[in-house]
Design an enzyme around this catalytic site. Sequence first.
Site, PDB file in Angstrom:
ATOM      1  N   ASP A 117       0.804  -1.224   0.000  1.00  0.00           N
ATOM      2  CA  ASP A 117       0.000   0.000   0.000  1.00  0.00           C
ATOM      3  C   ASP A 117       0.835   1.271   0.000  1.00  0.00           C
ATOM      4  O   ASP A 117       0.325   2.355  -0.267  1.00  0.00           O
ATOM      5  CB  ASP A 117      -0.840   0.048   1.288  1.00  0.00           C
ATOM      6  CG  ASP A 117      -2.174  -0.623   1.115  1.00  0.00           C
ATOM      7  OD1 ASP A 117      -2.557  -0.883  -0.033  1.00  0.00           O
ATOM      8  OD2 ASP A 117      -2.826  -0.887   2.140  1.00  0.00           O
TER       9      ASP A 117
HETATM   10  C1  GLC Z   1      -0.537   2.585   6.039  1.00  0.00           C
HETATM   11  C2  GLC Z   1       0.231   1.374   6.492  1.00  0.00           C
HETATM   12  C3  GLC Z   1      -0.084   0.168   5.671  1.00  0.00           C
HETATM   13  C4  GLC Z   1      -1.564  -0.015   5.600  1.00  0.00           C
HETATM   14  C5  GLC Z   1      -2.280   1.245   5.196  1.00  0.00           C
HETATM   15  C6  GLC Z   1      -3.752   1.087   5.308  1.00  0.00           C
HETATM   16  O1  GLC Z   1      -0.110   2.949   4.789  1.00  0.00           O
HETATM   17  O2  GLC Z   1       1.621   1.600   6.461  1.00  0.00           O
HETATM   18  O3  GLC Z   1       0.534  -0.931   6.225  1.00  0.00           O
HETATM   19  O4  GLC Z   1      -1.829  -0.997   4.677  1.00  0.00           O
HETATM   20  O5  GLC Z   1      -1.900   2.333   5.975  1.00  0.00           O
HETATM   21  O6  GLC Z   1      -4.478   2.129   4.845  1.00  0.00           O
HETATM   22  C1  GLC Z   2      -1.551  -3.578   5.445  1.00  0.00           C
HETATM   23  C2  GLC Z   2      -2.773  -3.661   4.572  1.00  0.00           C
HETATM   24  C3  GLC Z   2      -2.561  -4.586   3.411  1.00  0.00           C
HETATM   25  C4  GLC Z   2      -1.295  -4.271   2.692  1.00  0.00           C
HETATM   26  C5  GLC Z   2      -0.132  -4.218   3.639  1.00  0.00           C
HETATM   27  C6  GLC Z   2       1.152  -3.799   2.967  1.00  0.00           C
HETATM   28  O1  GLC Z   2      -1.384  -4.761   6.150  1.00  0.00           O
HETATM   29  O2  GLC Z   2      -3.880  -4.077   5.309  1.00  0.00           O
HETATM   30  O3  GLC Z   2      -3.648  -4.510   2.537  1.00  0.00           O
HETATM   31  O4  GLC Z   2      -1.120  -5.237   1.703  1.00  0.00           O
HETATM   32  O5  GLC Z   2      -0.407  -3.321   4.686  1.00  0.00           O
HETATM   33  O6  GLC Z   2       1.157  -2.445   2.686  1.00  0.00           O
END
Ligand code: GLC
Ligand code: GLC
Length: 817
Positions: free
Chosen positions: A488
């Site tokens: 993400d």
């Molecule tokens: C932030 C976190 C990521 C997560 C995301 C959710 O970017 O670092 O891990 O997936 O928020 O919105």
């Molecule tokens: C968080 C989010 C997931 C994403 C991950 C890596 O765990 O929930 O959707 O893949 O972060 O950013």
Amino acid sequence: MIDSTTKYGHFDNDNYEYVITSPFTPSPWINYLGNDGFHGLISNTGGGYTFFRDPKFRRLTRYRYNNVPVDTGGRYFYISDGDDAWSLAGRPMDTVLDNYECRHGMGYTRFTSNKNDIEAQATCFVPLHTTAEVYIVSLENKGAVNKQLNLFSFLEWCLWNAEDDATNFQRNLSTGEVEISGSTLFHKTEFRERRNHYAFYHVNRELAGFDTCRDSFLGPYRGMHNPIVVENKQANNSHAHGFAPIASHHLKIDLAPGEKTSLVFVMGYCELDQEDKWASPGVINKVPANELIARFSSTEKAQAALDELKLYWRELLNKCVVKTPDSAFDTSINIWNQYQNMVTFNLSRSASFYESGIGRGMGFRDSNQDTIGFTHMVPEKVRERILDLSATQKADGSAFHQYQPLTKKGNANIGGNFNDDPMWLVLSTCNYIKETGDFSILDELVPFNNDETNSGTHFEHLHRAFNHVVNNLGPHGLPLIGRADWNDCLNLNCFSTDPNESFQTTQRGASDVAESLMIAGQFVLYGEEFAILCEQTGHEELAVTCRKHIDKMREAVDKHGWDGEWFLRAYDAKGNKVGSVENPEGKIFIESQGFCVMAGLGHDNGRAALAMDAVAEHLVTDYGIMLQQPAFSEYDKYLGEISSYPPGYKENAGIFCHNNPWIIISEAMLNNPTRSLDYFSKLCPSYLQDKQALRRSEPYVYSQMVAGADSAMPGQAKNSWLTGTASWSYYAAVQYILGIRPEYEGLRIAPCIPSDWDGIHVKRQFRDAYYDISVVNKAENGINKINVLIDGEELADNIIPYAKYSGRHQVIVTLVS
Ligand code: GLC
Ligand code: GLC
């Protein structure tokens, strides 16, 4: 300072419990109650909160995130004896107990404490098919003199909408309403207007008093650690009008030496029909509450409901039971990992002590992945979930990134364009069909974007997911990344310089350059799954067409995705390489290594093995495998959020546990059991009991992230419970290390275990059969042949054809070099 030797608890596997021996764990160590819509989070001191279905829109009790002291708000029991008073579960009162124990079990938590010769116990659970938390509370006088005790219960209501409750004080200090009837305290805020639901808190005994107004109970400028009512030993019989409604029962309990008494508290939720929500003007209809209360009117009845819950879990966990030479492996796989899989399946990333329950609904990619560790447990729920997810897919094959559990509608605030999202639907669906044989899911008519006027079969949805990748390729023929792929925080089309802007919802420009090797691997892997599914369902021509696209993707990866020693991670918006030896930082990333190798890329030409060696050399630490290396030392707007984190945390070179199983699987596929198991043992919490103090998080479940080598405190774990690590670790361990793998034709047995494991034993329910599988490991130099005997008869292959077997069967497997 951390005393690294301190331990705060241990497993009790016979009872499927984790035993916590201190109320002062490094962070609240929690458990989840309820698994069918009514949910409670409960810490090892009774903190936490409860909600019905949607933690944002139907929050029952109030919780204060990020408060000091931490973990404020919960279901509390105060006991007073003469001038002494204490909390049954060790907090929020500061009084030191003579003895404290918290046992987190499967769907219940039991506290036992001793103080002033009083042994108190509270067992908290959500009975099956019930919209209530039930607490069985007992008090026993273990001393030699009579005791005149006062017992006060306490919980604070949330005014339903958790977000509004925490922000809109000008309104909600005036809306709170309660009703009191005998020993039941009702919460009916907004019932007068548009709500047809209320909550209540009941105890099955006559009251010495009650309080429903928080300020009255606590007293001015006091906290939950020193309520005035407890000090005065007398409730105020307060009636809340606005401000903060609570529910507190006051009970006077006299105990002779050796005497024990027990009570049942019920905190429940009722929905009514609009027509009969009132009993009389201004008086709520209490019939459904009274029915609920009657079900738990005695300790015996409540205890029977608890026994039923325990039996439910025993049976659920019996569907797959493993025995290996490694007890840490078994503890996780047989109990806690499956339990966590249920929790992540139920809640996605919505409500934990780190996810406030108001920010995110159910994630599309997360929820699809969460099924892979859970399908064997409750396949019907998985079927329903897959179809719900499918209904949030748009007609062009893309998907809403999240949806709200109450409405099941895609979350428009977040939108879509996370280009890995669609293909996860193929993973969840194929995994479901292999487990159950239920191809009928493919024929279900499912709307696109929840619009009933535009529907297609679920099979068509998968086809569009496939085509979404095909229709969104970049300059190298690799998949466009969109806002981000699985990571993400790798936001290659965001270019944000404004701190008030969200990395995840900002996408600038046409976004037609940045490409992802993670999605490329994912497409080859799940695209091939889709092609196989096409063949399974008589769509041979479509399978051929799909394979052409997959082959092209393989070529694109071969040509543009290899960096010399490992797979590249991406091309950014300017067409520059990400995750290349040419980059000063972020030279190598884990996701593309895992996904390309799991997809079979580079297995034939040595690249897969090289990529795994590179992971071992650059990413592996004592605490797990880091996401990338070297960490980004500065913010780079062309990379986005990943570079916003300090080095070693989260996606910036933290150990982002979710992706570690991809490497565990890759190593198993390449026949490297030693590495596979080594990585597993670094990740899996049951192996890490001597690191409780360092890790801080619950030592019985996975956390999302463990701080990496570049961080200030490598090995510290954060964001426990709601993480894709749970289902992926289970899937990796059972399907790839133990190699017990459902396929369309039957159950494949292909263990990848180290030579010093002389065997394993697995009991697995699969469709109509229950297999008792004993594996004898005679392979000293790698496993080259697998012989399978079922009921004494030798199979031609290492797959047990499901069509031939039902009932119980003995399977003897021999692994030879
Ligand atoms: C932030 C976190 C990521 C997560 C995301 C959710 O970017 O670092 O891990 O997936 O928020 O919105
Ligand atoms: C968080 C989010 C997931 C994403 C991950 C890596 O765990 O929930 O959707 O893949 O972060 O950013």
